[in-house]
Design a protein around this motif. Structure first.
Motif, PDB file in Angstrom:
ATOM      1  N   SER A  71       0.813  -1.214   0.000  1.00  0.00           N
ATOM      2  CA  SER A  71       0.000   0.000   0.000  1.00  0.00           C
ATOM      3  C   SER A  71       0.849   1.268   0.000  1.00  0.00           C
ATOM      4  O   SER A  71       0.328   2.363  -0.218  1.00  0.00           O
ATOM      5  N   SER A  72       2.151   1.148   0.243  1.00  0.00           N
ATOM      6  CA  SER A  72       3.044   2.307   0.221  1.00  0.00           C
ATOM      7  C   SER A  72       3.517   2.658  -1.186  1.00  0.00           C
ATOM      8  O   SER A  72       4.203   3.665  -1.376  1.00  0.00           O
ATOM      9  N   TYR A  73       3.165   1.814  -2.134  1.00  0.00           N
ATOM     10  CA  TYR A  73       3.647   1.999  -3.502  1.00  0.00           C
ATOM     11  C   TYR A  73       2.565   2.526  -4.420  1.00  0.00           C
ATOM     12  O   TYR A  73       1.424   2.055  -4.393  1.00  0.00           O
ATOM     13  N   THR A  74       2.954   3.486  -5.219  1.00  0.00           N
ATOM     14  CA  THR A  74       2.135   3.847  -6.371  1.00  0.00           C
ATOM     15  C   THR A  74       2.421   2.818  -7.459  1.00  0.00           C
ATOM     16  O   THR A  74       3.584   2.487  -7.716  1.00  0.00           O
ATOM     17  N   MET A  75       1.376   2.323  -8.085  1.00  0.00           N
ATOM     18  CA  MET A  75       1.514   1.310  -9.115  1.00  0.00           C
ATOM     19  C   MET A  75       1.183   1.912 -10.477  1.00  0.00           C
ATOM     20  O   MET A  75       0.213   2.668 -10.613  1.00  0.00           O
ATOM     21  N   GLY A  76       2.007   1.569 -11.436  1.00  0.00           N
ATOM     22  CA  GLY A  76       1.791   2.091 -12.781  1.00  0.00           C
ATOM     23  C   GLY A  76       1.824   0.988 -13.826  1.00  0.00           C
ATOM     24  O   GLY A  76       2.403  -0.077 -13.604  1.00  0.00           O
ATOM     25  N   TRP A  77       1.171   1.259 -14.936  1.00  0.00           N
ATOM     26  CA  TRP A  77       1.255   0.395 -16.115  1.00  0.00           C
ATOM     27  C   TRP A  77       1.834   1.213 -17.263  1.00  0.00           C
ATOM     28  O   TRP A  77       1.402   2.346 -17.514  1.00  0.00           O
ATOM     29  N   PHE A  78       2.786   0.614 -17.932  1.00  0.00           N
ATOM     30  CA  PHE A  78       3.402   1.201 -19.116  1.00  0.00           C
ATOM     31  C   PHE A  78       3.346   0.170 -20.230  1.00  0.00           C
ATOM     32  O   PHE A  78       3.104  -1.015 -19.984  1.00  0.00           O
ATOM     33  N   ARG A  79       3.593   0.612 -21.444  1.00  0.00           N
ATOM     34  CA  ARG A  79       3.633  -0.342 -22.552  1.00  0.00           C
ATOM     35  C   ARG A  79       4.681   0.075 -23.569  1.00  0.00           C
ATOM     36  O   ARG A  79       5.047   1.245 -23.656  1.00  0.00           O
ATOM     37  N   GLN A  80       5.160  -0.912 -24.317  1.00  0.00           N
ATOM     38  CA  GLN A  80       6.150  -0.635 -25.356  1.00  0.00           C
ATOM     39  C   GLN A  80       5.853  -1.492 -26.569  1.00  0.00           C
ATOM     40  O   GLN A  80       5.855  -2.731 -26.483  1.00  0.00           O
ATOM     41  N   ALA A  81       5.597  -0.839 -27.666  1.00  0.00           N
ATOM     42  CA  ALA A  81       5.360  -1.530 -28.928  1.00  0.00           C
ATOM     43  C   ALA A  81       6.688  -1.647 -29.682  1.00  0.00           C
ATOM     44  O   ALA A  81       7.608  -0.856 -29.448  1.00  0.00           O
ATOM     45  N   PRO A  82       6.794  -2.617 -30.576  1.00  0.00           N
ATOM     46  CA  PRO A  82       8.046  -2.791 -31.333  1.00  0.00           C
ATOM     47  C   PRO A  82       8.448  -1.507 -32.061  1.00  0.00           C
ATOM     48  O   PRO A  82       7.622  -0.888 -32.736  1.00  0.00           O
ATOM     49  N   GLU A 138      -3.725  -0.955 -32.357  1.00  0.00           N
ATOM     50  CA  GLU A 138      -2.628  -0.090 -31.901  1.00  0.00           C
ATOM     51  C   GLU A 138      -2.325  -0.235 -30.412  1.00  0.00           C
ATOM     52  O   GLU A 138      -1.351   0.344 -29.915  1.00  0.00           O
ATOM     53  N   ASP A 139      -3.144  -0.993 -29.690  1.00  0.00           N
ATOM     54  CA  ASP A 139      -2.841  -1.295 -28.284  1.00  0.00           C
ATOM     55  C   ASP A 139      -1.863  -2.458 -28.160  1.00  0.00           C
ATOM     56  O   ASP A 139      -1.420  -2.782 -27.054  1.00  0.00           O
ATOM     57  N   THR A 140      -1.521  -3.081 -29.263  1.00  0.00           N
ATOM     58  CA  THR A 140      -0.570  -4.193 -29.243  1.00  0.00           C
ATOM     59  C   THR A 140       0.775  -3.715 -28.718  1.00  0.00           C
ATOM     60  O   THR A 140       1.362  -2.757 -29.233  1.00  0.00           O
ATOM     61  N   ALA A 141       1.260  -4.388 -27.664  1.00  0.00           N
ATOM     62  CA  ALA A 141       2.510  -3.976 -27.021  1.00  0.00           C
ATOM     63  C   ALA A 141       2.836  -4.956 -25.899  1.00  0.00           C
ATOM     64  O   ALA A 141       2.014  -5.791 -25.516  1.00  0.00           O
ATOM     65  N   LEU A 142       4.034  -4.795 -25.387  1.00  0.00           N
ATOM     66  CA  LEU A 142       4.432  -5.472 -24.153  1.00  0.00           C
ATOM     67  C   LEU A 142       4.054  -4.536 -23.009  1.00  0.00           C
ATOM     68  O   LEU A 142       4.502  -3.381 -22.988  1.00  0.00           O
TER      69      LEU A 142
END
Length: 123
Positions: free
Chosen positions: A30-41, A88-92
């Motif tokens: 709970s002390s951490y901010t959590m994020g999501w990122f993505r990277q396409a080729p 276009e949402d295709t990514a890691l």
């Protein structure tokens, strides 16, 4: 050291949905901010969404109400619900954790990263 393990990626048709999960190995989740990122080729890593300890959220403009980030502080898990997916949402997709971090879209501000889960959206 915090380990983050993502899951839930896969192949989906355009218009479909996926829910990504990120489990964190820490007693102080709970002390951490959590994020999501993505990277396409061939592209740089980009910010998708973030959530802080109290559930306040922050989204990239391109999300436009299609994605929803959430967290369960009991299960040490962050989620990314993705609806109306587009090719276009295709990514890691990567999960990231920042200790006592404000809501941030800057990848360098996060302390820990997962290995990523692949999302592929077919047209």
């Amino acid at each position: 050291q915090v380990q983050l393990v993502e899951s839930g990626g896969g192949l989906v048709q355009a218009g479909g949905s996926l829910r990504l999960s990120c489990v964190a190995s820490t007693r102080t989740f709970s002390s951490y901010t959590m994020g999501w990122f993505r990277q396409a080729p061939g592209k740089e890593r980009e910010f998708v969404a973030a959530i802080n300890w109290d559930g306040t959220t922050y989204y990239a403009i391109f999300v436009k109400g299609r994605f929803a980030i959430s967290r369960d502080n009991i299960k040490n898990t962050a989620y990314l619900q993705m609806n109306s997916l587009k090719p276009e949402d295709t990514a890691l997709y990567y999960c990231a954790a920042g200790l006592r971090l404000r809501l941030s879209s800057i990848s360098n501000e996060y302390n820990y990263w997962g290995q990523g889960t692949q999302v592929t959206v077919s047209s």
